[in-house]
Structure formats: C-alpha cells, structure tokens
Enzyme design. Structure first.
Site, PDB file in Angstrom:
ATOM      1  N   ASN A 291     139.855  35.595  24.744  1.00 25.20           N
ATOM      2  CA  ASN A 291     139.922  34.324  25.485  1.00 25.20           C
ATOM      3  C   ASN A 291     138.984  33.267  24.887  1.00 25.20           C
ATOM      4  O   ASN A 291     139.277  32.068  24.947  1.00 25.20           O
ATOM      5  CB  ASN A 291     139.579  34.536  26.967  1.00 25.20           C
ATOM      6  CG  ASN A 291     140.669  35.287  27.702  1.00 25.20           C
ATOM      7  OD1 ASN A 291     141.828  35.299  27.271  1.00 25.20           O
ATOM      8  ND2 ASN A 291     140.304  35.936  28.802  1.00 25.20           N
TER       9      ASN A 291
ATOM     10  N   HIS B 206     140.969  44.214  31.856  1.00 24.44           N
ATOM     11  CA  HIS B 206     139.876  43.235  31.852  1.00 24.44           C
ATOM     12  C   HIS B 206     139.934  42.242  33.023  1.00 24.44           C
ATOM     13  O   HIS B 206     138.953  42.054  33.734  1.00 24.44           O
ATOM     14  CB  HIS B 206     139.913  42.423  30.550  1.00 24.44           C
ATOM     15  CG  HIS B 206     139.934  43.255  29.312  1.00 24.44           C
ATOM     16  ND1 HIS B 206     138.809  43.800  28.763  1.00 24.44           N
ATOM     17  CD2 HIS B 206     140.965  43.645  28.499  1.00 24.44           C
ATOM     18  CE1 HIS B 206     139.114  44.469  27.667  1.00 24.44           C
ATOM     19  NE2 HIS B 206     140.409  44.397  27.491  1.00 24.44           N
TER      20      HIS B 206
ATOM     21  N   ASP C  93     147.124  42.519  31.904  1.00 25.67           N
ATOM     22  CA  ASP C  93     145.977  42.668  32.805  1.00 25.67           C
ATOM     23  C   ASP C  93     145.873  41.485  33.754  1.00 25.67           C
ATOM     24  O   ASP C  93     145.381  41.636  34.883  1.00 25.67           O
ATOM     25  CB  ASP C  93     144.664  42.902  32.039  1.00 25.67           C
ATOM     26  CG  ASP C  93     144.348  41.817  31.034  1.00 25.67           C
ATOM     27  OD1 ASP C  93     145.280  41.200  30.490  1.00 25.67           O
ATOM     28  OD2 ASP C  93     143.154  41.583  30.787  1.00 25.67           O
TER      29      ASP C  93
ATOM     30  N   ASP D  77     147.040  33.727  31.994  1.00 26.22           N
ATOM     31  CA  ASP D  77     148.032  33.725  30.908  1.00 26.22           C
ATOM     32  C   ASP D  77     148.783  35.069  30.899  1.00 26.22           C
ATOM     33  O   ASP D  77     148.694  35.825  29.951  1.00 26.22           O
ATOM     34  CB  ASP D  77     147.350  33.468  29.547  1.00 26.22           C
ATOM     35  CG  ASP D  77     146.311  34.515  29.170  1.00 26.22           C
ATOM     36  OD1 ASP D  77     145.740  35.161  30.085  1.00 26.22           O
ATOM     37  OD2 ASP D  77     146.075  34.722  27.962  1.00 26.22           O
TER      38      ASP D  77
HETATM   39  C1  BDR Z   1     141.413  39.122  27.553  1.00 25.00           C
HETATM   40  O1  BDR Z   1     142.322  38.745  26.524  1.00 25.00           O
HETATM   41  C2  BDR Z   1     143.644  38.843  26.977  1.00 25.00           C
HETATM   42  O2  BDR Z   1     144.431  39.471  26.024  1.00 25.00           O
HETATM   43  C3  BDR Z   1     143.602  39.583  28.295  1.00 25.00           C
HETATM   44  O3  BDR Z   1     144.613  39.133  29.163  1.00 25.00           O
HETATM   45  C4  BDR Z   1     142.229  39.293  28.814  1.00 25.00           C
HETATM   46  O4  BDR Z   1     142.213  38.073  29.544  1.00 25.00           O
HETATM   47  C5  BDR Z   1     140.687  40.378  27.119  1.00 25.00           C
HETATM   48  O5  BDR Z   1     139.988  40.149  25.939  1.00 25.00           O
HETATM   49 CA    CA Z   2     144.274  37.091  30.420  1.00 23.53          CA
END
Ligand code: BDR
Ligand code: CA
Length: 308
Positions: free
Chosen positions: A166, A234, A13, A9
C-alpha cells in the site's frame, strides 16, 4: 456504536475486512465504503465492493469510487497475489445496485465534515483518496475521530524487501497522510503477518454456510502466504483495531515515508526515539493472535447466521 468509513481496494483481505465489519454490526456502523485503484484497477475494486456490499448484507451503505491511480507514480498492481479479478477464486453474484454518484474524495470530506469527531477513517489500500481529501480540505484531520491504516512496516517489505504494497503503490500519498497532523494508527506487516489463516482457522470457516463460499476460496486462492503456511489477512487487522485496540501493543513513533530512494521507495522509516518531537504515528508492534481470531471468527459466525 463506532462509526467507520472504509477506504479499500478489494482485494481478498479487503473482502475479509469488510466481512469482519459486517459481522460486527452490533458495535460498528459502516457509514460508507470508498474505493481506490490498488490490488487491481479501480473498476474491479469498485465492482468487488458493490458485490461484497450485497453478499455481506451491508444494506444501503454507499459505495463511492475514487482515485484510479497514484498521485505521481506509474501503476503498481497485485493481481499476482489477489488474482486477475481481485478476489482470487471467489465468484460472487453480480451486484444489482450501482455505485453512488460523485467521487470518493468528496464523500470522505463531506461525511467527516457532517459528523466531526465521530467517524474513524479506516484505509486499507493505497492512500491516494485520503491524501487528496487532506489536500482538498485539511480540516478532515480534525474532523476524523481517528485514522487507522493497514500499511508499511518498521522491519521489512512485502512487495520488495523495503516496501509494503500500500505504501509502494502511492508513496507520495502516504507521505502526505503521515505529515498531515493526525496520529496515524498504523497496522503494518510487523503485526498483520501474524493474522494467518492456518489450517485450523480454515476448518473453523468451512461450516459457515453461504459465508464459507467467500471465506474458504478467498483464503485458499490468496497468495499472501506466510512462513506459517496460510495467508495473512492484513486488512482485517485495521477493522479489528477499531473493534478492540487492546488486541495490539502500539508504540508512538515518528514515521517518514521514503519517496526518492532507488531501492527503498515506499519504505516507512520508523523512529521510536521520539524525544521532543510530535509522534505522527502509533505503530502496532504485536498482536494477540488468539484473541484476534476469537474476535474475527465470532463476527464471521454471527454474520453466517444472518446470511444463512
Ligand atoms: C496490503 O496490500 C494489499 O495487497 C492488501 O490488500 C493489503 O492491503 C498488504 O501489504
Ligand atoms: Ca487492501
């Protein structure tokens, strides 16, 4: 050569995870990218994935859009962390090519069916697409070589004190995925919060030519800031796990996702006292940070040479 299908998504990151995959093309074959509504709405995560495919020179890797929202819940987004476009201050050239026809859930099922035992599914967004794939064709659990996720934690949340983003964004989907019969390789906040873009790391990114135009503003505008002062990337941990699992210490556990708690919805309740039960997860408990950055920067440097 390890084959991966990346469900994501993007997301800052997520972008850095895709860059890590793109820079590892000598050992990693990205067979597809699927998108899910998460950090921002699905049209934006898909547009970002398309722009990243071209910017990162991922070639003909299909980008297939999937689920716009959670199975049951109202939408939760993270534009406060990733910016309204999902990529912070990064501005990429508009993509020339369109997404693939069809739906991510079909793409996941069909791609895994066509190569049983070969492809690792890497999921770094809410687990909506993966849960629907499991419901549509339970044999994806056998066909996947592995399922590696960024999500959850056994110690804390980030979106709220109990839940990681997530998991909170689609807790029912996460519960389906953890209950599906595979051993989920889980990279949670317990380790991903140590994958921090420190000032030193940022200085190593600055000379990377065109790639620096993504890495540097992405890191500087990413609001997932840690106590160490920089943001934690992450999702790159999930790709790093596929490349070199020895970067992480992992412990078998029984993980249940809380779907009904008033204050704890999306919490991953982790029991390391497995006993006679089947462990449904291998949970990462520590990361060798120095080796992580050696791996990531090595990949970014190789990619930078290719991109000029
Ligand atoms: C996760 O939540 C999203 O905001 C980031 O892309 C990562 O997958 C980190 O908690
Ligand atoms: Ca993500």
């Amino acid at each position: 050569m390890k084959k991966v299908l990346i469900d994501c998504d993007p997301g800052i990151d997520d972008a850095l995870a895709l860059a890590l995959a793109a820079g590892s093309h000598d050992s990693l074959d990205v067979v597809g990218v699927t998108t899910v509504g998460g950090n921002v709405d699905l049209p934006l995560t898909t547009a970002n994935a398309l722009a990243l495919r071209e910017f990162l020179d991922l070639g003909d890797v299909p980008v297939t859009p999937g689920s716009a929202g959670a199975l049951l819940r109202h939408t939760v987004r993270a534009a406060d962390v990733h910016g309204v476009t999902g990529l912070g201050d990064v501005v990429l050239p508009a993509p020339l090519r369109s997404p693939s026809e069809g739906h991510a859930v079909d793409f996941i099922v069909d791609t895994l069916r066509a190569a049983p035992g070969e492809i690792t599914l890497v999921a770094v967004g809410p687990l909506t697409n993966v849960a629907l794939a499991v419901r549509r064709e339970p044999r994806v659990v056998e066909w996947a070589r592995d399922l590696v996720i960024m999500g959850g934690s056994y110690t804390r949340g980030n979106h709220n004190p109990a839940a990681e983003f997530n998991m909170l964004a689609d807790p029912e989907a996460a519960a389906i995925v953890f209950d599906a019969g595979w051993t989920v390789k889980q990279l949670g906040l317990d380790v991903t919060l140590s994958a921090v873009v420190t000032m030193d790391v940022l200085d190593r990114m600055r000379p990377l030519g065109r790639l620096a135009e993504l890495l540097v503003p992405a890191s500087q505008s990413y609001k997932a800031v840690t106590a160490e002062g920089g943001p934690a990337i992450h999702d790159a941990c999930a790709v790093a796990y596929v490349l070199d699992p020895s970067l992480f210490t992992c412990v078998p556990a029984v993980v249940n996702v809380e779907t009904t708690g008033t204050y704890t919805r999306g919490m991953t309740v982790t029991d390391f006292g497995v006993g006679d039960r089947r462990a449904n997860a291998l949970v990462a408990t520590s990361l060798d940070v120095k080796r992580f950055w050696d791996l990531a920067m090595g990949a970014y440097e190789r990619l930078a040479v290719r991109l000029g």
